[in-house]
Design a protein around this motif. Structure first.
Motif, PDB file in Angstrom:
ATOM      1  N   LYS A  13       0.825  -1.210   0.000  1.00  0.00           N
ATOM      2  CA  LYS A  13       0.000   0.000   0.000  1.00  0.00           C
ATOM      3  C   LYS A  13       0.856   1.254   0.000  1.00  0.00           C
ATOM      4  CE  LYS A  13      -3.794  -2.182   2.508  1.00  0.00           C
ATOM      5  NZ  LYS A  13      -4.543  -2.216   3.770  1.00  0.00           N
ATOM      6  N   LEU A  14       1.898   1.252   0.811  1.00  0.00           N
ATOM      7  CA  LEU A  14       2.776   2.422   0.880  1.00  0.00           C
ATOM      8  C   LEU A  14       3.533   2.631  -0.429  1.00  0.00           C
ATOM      9  CD1 LEU A  14       4.224   2.113   4.494  1.00  0.00           C
ATOM     10  CD2 LEU A  14       2.646   3.845   3.650  1.00  0.00           C
ATOM     11  N   GLN A  20       2.247   6.972  -6.667  1.00  0.00           N
ATOM     12  CA  GLN A  20       1.204   7.904  -7.069  1.00  0.00           C
ATOM     13  C   GLN A  20       1.602   9.345  -6.742  1.00  0.00           C
ATOM     14  OE1 GLN A  20      -2.545   7.193  -5.191  1.00  0.00           O
ATOM     15  NE2 GLN A  20      -3.613   8.763  -6.344  1.00  0.00           N
ATOM     16  N   LEU A  21       2.170   9.566  -5.566  1.00  0.00           N
ATOM     17  CA  LEU A  21       2.590  10.914  -5.184  1.00  0.00           C
ATOM     18  C   LEU A  21       3.696  11.435  -6.096  1.00  0.00           C
ATOM     19  CD1 LEU A  21       2.543  10.674  -1.292  1.00  0.00           C
ATOM     20  CD2 LEU A  21       1.114  12.145  -2.713  1.00  0.00           C
ATOM     21  N   LEU A  22       4.627  10.569  -6.474  1.00  0.00           N
ATOM     22  CA  LEU A  22       5.691  10.996  -7.377  1.00  0.00           C
ATOM     23  C   LEU A  22       5.139  11.372  -8.753  1.00  0.00           C
ATOM     24  CD1 LEU A  22       8.714   8.637  -6.674  1.00  0.00           C
ATOM     25  CD2 LEU A  22       8.419  11.023  -6.030  1.00  0.00           C
ATOM     26  N   GLU A  23       4.166  10.613  -9.235  1.00  0.00           N
ATOM     27  CA  GLU A  23       3.559  10.935 -10.523  1.00  0.00           C
ATOM     28  C   GLU A  23       2.830  12.269 -10.464  1.00  0.00           C
ATOM     29  OE1 GLU A  23       1.090   7.600 -11.531  1.00  0.00           O
ATOM     30  OE2 GLU A  23       2.807   6.314 -11.965  1.00  0.00           O
ATOM     31  N   GLU A  24       2.097  12.514  -9.363  1.00  0.00           N
ATOM     32  CA  GLU A  24       1.393  13.784  -9.201  1.00  0.00           C
ATOM     33  C   GLU A  24       2.387  14.938  -9.112  1.00  0.00           C
ATOM     34  OE1 GLU A  24      -1.221  13.501  -5.845  1.00  0.00           O
ATOM     35  OE2 GLU A  24      -2.360  11.864  -6.726  1.00  0.00           O
ATOM     36  N   ALA A  43       5.847  12.369  -0.506  1.00  0.00           N
ATOM     37  CA  ALA A  43       6.414  11.130  -1.036  1.00  0.00           C
ATOM     38  C   ALA A  43       7.655  10.723  -0.243  1.00  0.00           C
ATOM     39  CB  ALA A  43       6.761  11.296  -2.516  1.00  0.00           C
ATOM     40  N   GLN A  44       8.459  11.688   0.160  1.00  0.00           N
ATOM     41  CA  GLN A  44       9.660  11.388   0.942  1.00  0.00           C
ATOM     42  C   GLN A  44       9.284  10.806   2.312  1.00  0.00           C
ATOM     43  OE1 GLN A  44      12.842  11.473  -0.101  1.00  0.00           O
ATOM     44  NE2 GLN A  44      13.348  10.550   1.861  1.00  0.00           N
ATOM     45  N   GLN A  45       8.224  11.324   2.914  1.00  0.00           N
ATOM     46  CA  GLN A  45       7.764  10.790   4.196  1.00  0.00           C
ATOM     47  C   GLN A  45       7.294   9.347   4.046  1.00  0.00           C
ATOM     48  OE1 GLN A  45       4.836  13.589   5.546  1.00  0.00           O
ATOM     49  NE2 GLN A  45       6.365  15.104   6.166  1.00  0.00           N
ATOM     50  N   LEU A  47       8.370   7.284   1.761  1.00  0.00           N
ATOM     51  CA  LEU A  47       9.582   6.500   1.519  1.00  0.00           C
ATOM     52  C   LEU A  47      10.299   6.190   2.830  1.00  0.00           C
ATOM     53  CD1 LEU A  47      11.431   5.204  -0.579  1.00  0.00           C
ATOM     54  CD2 LEU A  47      12.646   7.384  -0.716  1.00  0.00           C
ATOM     55  N   ASP A  48      10.309   7.135   3.750  1.00  0.00           N
ATOM     56  CA  ASP A  48      10.908   6.895   5.062  1.00  0.00           C
ATOM     57  C   ASP A  48      10.186   5.762   5.797  1.00  0.00           C
ATOM     58  OD1 ASP A  48      12.711   8.911   4.549  1.00  0.00           O
ATOM     59  OD2 ASP A  48      11.628  10.426   5.728  1.00  0.00           O
ATOM     60  N   LYS A  49       8.854   5.737   5.695  1.00  0.00           N
ATOM     61  CA  LYS A  49       8.073   4.663   6.316  1.00  0.00           C
ATOM     62  C   LYS A  49       8.395   3.319   5.664  1.00  0.00           C
ATOM     63  CE  LYS A  49       4.114   7.508   7.636  1.00  0.00           C
ATOM     64  NZ  LYS A  49       2.679   7.757   7.415  1.00  0.00           N
ATOM     65  N   ILE A  50       8.516   3.325   4.335  1.00  0.00           N
ATOM     66  CA  ILE A  50       8.851   2.100   3.607  1.00  0.00           C
ATOM     67  C   ILE A  50      10.212   1.578   4.050  1.00  0.00           C
ATOM     68  CG2 ILE A  50       9.449   1.185   1.320  1.00  0.00           C
ATOM     69  CD1 ILE A  50       7.281   3.067   0.171  1.00  0.00           C
ATOM     70  N   ASP A  51      11.176   2.477   4.154  1.00  0.00           N
ATOM     71  CA  ASP A  51      12.515   2.080   4.590  1.00  0.00           C
ATOM     72  C   ASP A  51      12.497   1.509   6.004  1.00  0.00           C
ATOM     73  OD1 ASP A  51      13.612   2.823   2.178  1.00  0.00           O
ATOM     74  OD2 ASP A  51      14.264   4.798   2.899  1.00  0.00           O
ATOM     75  N   ALA A  52      11.693   2.101   6.874  1.00  0.00           N
ATOM     76  CA  ALA A  52      11.598   1.614   8.250  1.00  0.00           C
ATOM     77  C   ALA A  52      11.004   0.208   8.292  1.00  0.00           C
ATOM     78  CB  ALA A  52      10.758   2.571   9.087  1.00  0.00           C
TER      79      ALA A  52
END
Length: 60
Positions: A13-14, A20-24, A43-45, A47-52
């Motif tokens: 989901k993330l 989607q955010l990067l495309e927008e 989008a960076q926020q 990505l931080d969640k994804i990395d975590a």
């Protein structure tokens, strides 16, 4: 069988939301730079969640 009934994980989901955010942000970059920057920040926020989550999974 085909993944139709497969439940999406939080990571899936993330990743979808991040893409989607990067495309927008890209679409807005030509018309409204401040809105594009806001989308990039969101989008960076994500990505931080994804990395975590990935780091947590790697430890287990």
């Amino acid at each position: 069988m085909f993944g139709i009934f497969k439940k999406k994980t939080e990571l899936d989901k993330l990743e979808k939301e991040y893409k989607q955010l990067l495309e927008e942000a890209f679409k807005l970059s030509t018309s409204n730079r401040s809105a594009s920057d806001a989308k990039q920040n969101d989008a960076q926020q994500i990505l931080d969640k994804i990395d975590a989550i990935r780091a947590k999974e790697a430890k287990v």
